[in-house]
Design a protein around this motif. Structure first.
Motif, PDB file in Angstrom:
ATOM      1  N   UNK A  24      -5.676   0.427  17.126  1.00 51.61           N
ATOM      2  CA  UNK A  24      -4.393   1.061  16.789  1.00 51.61           C
ATOM      3  C   UNK A  24      -3.672   0.308  15.682  1.00 51.61           C
ATOM      4  N   UNK A  25      -3.579  -1.017  15.840  1.00 52.08           N
ATOM      5  CA  UNK A  25      -2.829  -1.817  14.878  1.00 52.08           C
ATOM      6  C   UNK A  25      -3.684  -2.319  13.715  1.00 52.08           C
ATOM      7  N   UNK A  26      -5.003  -2.257  13.863  1.00 52.84           N
ATOM      8  CA  UNK A  26      -5.885  -2.709  12.796  1.00 52.84           C
ATOM      9  C   UNK A  26      -5.942  -4.209  12.639  1.00 52.84           C
ATOM     10  N   UNK A  27      -5.634  -4.937  13.695  1.00 50.85           N
ATOM     11  CA  UNK A  27      -5.580  -6.396  13.596  1.00 50.85           C
ATOM     12  C   UNK A  27      -6.949  -7.039  13.380  1.00 50.85           C
ATOM     13  N   UNK A  28      -8.017  -6.287  13.645  1.00 53.23           N
ATOM     14  CA  UNK A  28      -9.360  -6.817  13.399  1.00 53.23           C
ATOM     15  C   UNK A  28     -10.032  -6.115  12.224  1.00 53.23           C
ATOM     16  N   UNK A  29      -9.267  -5.392  11.441  1.00 54.08           N
ATOM     17  CA  UNK A  29      -9.832  -4.649  10.316  1.00 54.08           C
ATOM     18  C   UNK A  29      -8.866  -4.528   9.152  1.00 54.08           C
TER      19      UNK A  29
END
Length: 252
Positions: free
Chosen positions: A119-124
């Motif tokens: 959802x937040x894109x913290x790993x992308x």
């Protein structure tokens, strides 16, 4: 009756001018401030630009929504909403944007693990559903309410000069603003200008080149042609000296 119609038209024109002004300010911030904004040099450049864009886009959405409610236009639109009329107002790009967003949402909904990260894109690189939703909202705001004028593009090119000059000096390892002072040597070559990631920088330079080329071919005034030609030359050098394979993909 004639006075009533005239007053209604003036009110509509005033509303359109006001929302165009709001979206014009938003567009200028994205075109002219976002490329230059940073906090702790390259150490948090991605987070800084992500947060800056998200805050500005959400603020534009809130202001537009608030003005729509205050002016009564939003209530009027919902009360007169007709699905067939709305569907006919959508073009291919609109449907493509919705499809792209929906694919992101479905991917997030059906993923078994890493839902928070998706959802937040913290790993992308923060390219999660949240950012895609902000992109979609920005797209429909700009395409519906923004009125393009050439000076917006001139402002985009003017800021691009600063970014390109900084990027070119980085190619010669000058580091005039001290962005790389505390970086490890292995990472210095992959960060440049005020964008950080060298691939993002070359895409930006390619956009500058494309805009300046289009404006150059359409311009009749010799002084302005010289201005656009200078931008073409500078962005071309910036693109080449960016030393990224993305340069070829961007031009294609």
């Amino acid at each position: 009756m004639a006075n009533r119609i005239k007053k209604k038209e003036e009110t509509k024109s005033s509303y359109q001018d006001n929302v165009a002004l709001i979206m014009g300010v938003f567009t200028l911030i994205v075109l002219c401030v976002l490329p230059l904004v940073f906090h702790d040099f390259y150490f948090d450049i991605l987070e800084t630009k992500y947060q800056f864009y998200s805050v500005v886009a959400i603020a534009a959405l809130v202001i537009m929504g608030g003005y729509g409610l205050a002016s009564g236009k939003m209530i009027e639109w919902f009360s007169k909403f007709n699905f067939q009329t709305w569907r006919k107002s959508m073009n291919v790009c609109d449907w493509a944007m919705l499809a792209f967003w929906l694919c992101n949402v479905l991917s997030w909904v059906f993923c078994k693990d890493w839902k928070w990260e998706a959802f937040w894109g913290t790993s992308g690189r923060y390219n999660g559903v949240f950012l895609m939703t902000v992109y979609m909202a920005s797209y429909f705001l700009v395409t519906r309410f923004f009125k393009l004028k050439q000076w917006y593009l001139d402002a985009f090119l003017a800021v691009g000069i600063l970014v390109c000059v900084f990027g070119i000096t980085d190619y010669f390892q000058m580091d005039v603003l001290g962005f790389k002072v505390n970086m490890v040597d292995e990472q210095k070559a992959i960060y440049t200008a005020t964008f950080g990631n060298i691939n993002t920088y070359t895409i930006y330079a390619a956009a500058l080149l494309a805009v300046s080329m289009i404006l150059f071919t359409q311009e009749k005034n010799q002084k302005r042609m010289l201005w656009y030609f200078g931008n073409m030359v500078l962005s071309s050098f910036a693109l080449i000296m960016g030393t990224s394979d993305n340069a070829y993909l961007s031009l294609a």
